[in-house]
Design a protein around this motif. Structure first.
Motif, mmCIF file in Angstrom:
data_model
loop_
_atom_site.group_PDB
_atom_site.id
_atom_site.type_symbol
_atom_site.label_atom_id
_atom_site.label_comp_id
_atom_site.label_asym_id
_atom_site.label_seq_id
_atom_site.Cartn_x
_atom_site.Cartn_y
_atom_site.Cartn_z
ATOM 1 N N ALA A 213 18.780 -20.640 11.899
ATOM 2 C CA ALA A 213 17.522 -19.889 11.999
ATOM 3 C C ALA A 213 17.464 -18.962 13.216
ATOM 4 C CB ALA A 213 16.335 -20.856 12.021
ATOM 5 N N GLY A 214 18.551 -18.255 13.437
ATOM 6 C CA GLY A 214 18.558 -17.263 14.505
ATOM 7 C C GLY A 214 18.798 -17.804 15.900
ATOM 8 N N ARG A 215 19.052 -19.085 16.044
ATOM 9 C CA ARG A 215 19.257 -19.664 17.372
ATOM 10 C C ARG A 215 20.650 -19.381 17.934
ATOM 11 N NH1 ARG A 215 17.681 -25.786 16.492
ATOM 12 N NH2 ARG A 215 18.333 -25.314 14.312
ATOM 13 N N ALA A 216 21.543 -18.888 17.100
ATOM 14 C CA ALA A 216 22.895 -18.520 17.526
ATOM 15 C C ALA A 216 23.474 -17.562 16.495
ATOM 16 C CB ALA A 216 23.784 -19.757 17.651
ATOM 17 N N ILE A 217 24.503 -16.846 16.880
ATOM 18 C CA ILE A 217 25.271 -16.043 15.925
ATOM 19 C C ILE A 217 25.999 -17.007 15.005
ATOM 20 C CG2 ILE A 217 27.209 -14.437 15.684
ATOM 21 C CD1 ILE A 217 26.456 -13.405 18.512
ATOM 22 N N VAL A 218 26.008 -16.710 13.701
ATOM 23 C CA VAL A 218 26.685 -17.576 12.732
ATOM 24 C C VAL A 218 27.942 -16.883 12.231
ATOM 25 C CG1 VAL A 218 26.515 -18.816 10.555
ATOM 26 C CG2 VAL A 218 24.496 -18.603 12.027
ATOM 27 N N GLU A 219 29.069 -17.554 12.432
ATOM 28 C CA GLU A 219 30.357 -17.054 11.955
ATOM 29 C C GLU A 219 30.873 -17.956 10.852
ATOM 30 O OE1 GLU A 219 34.963 -16.567 13.588
ATOM 31 O OE2 GLU A 219 33.298 -16.473 15.013
ATOM 32 N N ALA A 220 31.428 -17.368 9.809
ATOM 33 C CA ALA A 220 32.067 -18.120 8.728
ATOM 34 C C ALA A 220 33.562 -17.878 8.782
ATOM 35 C CB ALA A 220 31.513 -17.688 7.371
ATOM 36 N N SER A 221 34.327 -18.921 8.487
ATOM 37 C CA SER A 221 35.776 -18.789 8.504
ATOM 38 C C SER A 221 36.376 -19.847 7.587
ATOM 39 C CB SER A 221 36.313 -18.970 9.926
ATOM 40 O OG SER A 221 37.703 -18.713 9.970
ATOM 41 N N GLY A 222 37.646 -19.636 7.239
ATOM 42 C CA GLY A 222 38.364 -20.611 6.459
ATOM 43 C C GLY A 222 38.505 -20.240 4.999
ATOM 44 N N GLY A 223 39.725 -19.900 4.593
ATOM 45 C CA GLY A 223 39.998 -19.601 3.195
ATOM 46 C C GLY A 223 39.332 -18.364 2.656
ATOM 47 N N VAL A 224 39.035 -17.416 3.518
ATOM 48 C CA VAL A 224 38.358 -16.194 3.072
ATOM 49 C C VAL A 224 39.359 -15.290 2.361
ATOM 50 C CG1 VAL A 224 36.998 -14.203 3.779
ATOM 51 C CG2 VAL A 224 36.781 -16.370 5.027
ATOM 52 N N THR A 225 38.999 -14.832 1.176
ATOM 53 C CA THR A 225 39.833 -13.902 0.414
ATOM 54 C C THR A 225 38.990 -12.705 -0.016
ATOM 55 O OG1 THR A 225 39.336 -14.850 -1.764
ATOM 56 C CG2 THR A 225 41.139 -15.867 -0.511
ATOM 57 N N LEU A 226 39.660 -11.704 -0.555
ATOM 58 C CA LEU A 226 38.937 -10.536 -1.064
ATOM 59 C C LEU A 226 37.984 -10.928 -2.195
ATOM 60 C CD1 LEU A 226 41.399 -7.501 -1.202
ATOM 61 C CD2 LEU A 226 39.155 -7.596 -0.086
#
Length: 279
Positions: free
Chosen positions: A231-244
């Motif tokens: 809820a905006g309390r930190a930057i959210v990064e996603a990672s792991g197994g990302v493909t096109l």
């Protein structure tokens, strides 16, 4: 920004490796007085990266070689396009041909791959970033190529920011306290990021006061729930197994950053060639 000294260091190492005591073929077959003109030609479409790298590489052995660049970093090109023209002593052109091609073929492949990932998240808030999964010694060049493709860079090295990954987290008994202790010990300008792989880790990490929380290998539904919980309390990064194929859905969960190791660790070199013009 890619600095010339970084380019020169990489090029010199490559030249020392490829011609440690000369180019036996050119020195045997090509007269010392011979001159050559050659075109850098695309065999397939892509996004170019490495104009300065190509120039430095082609002139590394003999400064009499002249490089006329016909494209800029970040520009798209089609198959059969002429991207640069090289003129000068033939032996020097042939000695530097392979190292120059190796570097710009890889850089342009990264730029092309990055551009595809960036296009896939268009219309969302997500920023596509690289990782430290780079070729040893080539990180500065590969990171520049990511920017040429419209992507962004993560921390450059272990010295640039705190990023506690799963193995770090596994070794601390209280992650909230560990983050607070790190914050107290570091300059106020130091960015702190912590990776989590389960929903129940989110609150303890946020309680420590992180700047960025990395949701690793979360499903799309979990990412959406994680973004709502943060809820905006930190930057959210996603990672792991990302493909096109998956990055668009990931971006639409509302994450701020998506880190993609595939931008640099598994690209296929783009097919570019240096064709000598026969008069």
């Amino acid at each position: 920004m890619l600095e010339r000294r970084q380019i020169e260091r990489v090029v010199q190492l490559a030249l020392d490796e490829d011609a440690p005591s000369g180019d036996l073929t050119s020195e045997t077959f090509i007269p010392e007085s011979a001159s050559a003109t050659a075109d850098l030609v695309a065999r397939e479409p892509g996004v170019f990266a490495g104009t300065e790298v190509f120039e430095v590489a082609m002139t590394a052995y003999d400064p009499r070689v002249v490089v006329d660049l016909l494209i800029a970093d970040g520009e798209r090109f089609e198959a059969k396009d002429v991207l640069a023209r090289v003129t000068g002593p033939a032996r020097a052109v042939l000695r530097c041909e392979r190292i120059a091609l190796n570097l710009v073929q890889r850089m342009s492949a990264i730029a092309t791959q990055t551009a595809a990932y960036v296009a896939a998240v268009e219309g969302t808030r997500a920023r596509v970033v690289d990782t430290r999964k780079t070729t040893p010694g080539l990180r500065a060049l590969e990171r520049h190529a990511v920017r040429c493709g419209g992507g962004h860079n993560h921390r450059f090295s272990l010295s640039d920011a705190v990023m506690a990954k799963d193995n770090h987290v596994a070794l601390v008994p209280d992650i909230t306290r560990a983050i607070q202790d790190a914050r107290a010990a570091l300059p106020h300008t130091t960015h702190i990021e912590v990776e989590v792989d389960r929903m129940e880790q989110i609150e303890p990490v946020l309680a420590g006061g992180v700047n960025t929380i990395l949701l690793d290998n979360f499903s799309v539904d979990e990412l959406r729930a994680g973004v709502a919980q943060v809820a905006g309390r930190a930057i959210v990064e996603a990672s792991g197994g990302v493909t096109l194929e998956t990055i668009g859905d990931i971006a639409r969960t509302g994450v701020d950053v998506i880190s993609v190791g595939a931008l640099t660790h598994s690209v296929r070199a783009l097919d570019l060639g240096l064709d000598v013009k026969v008069s």
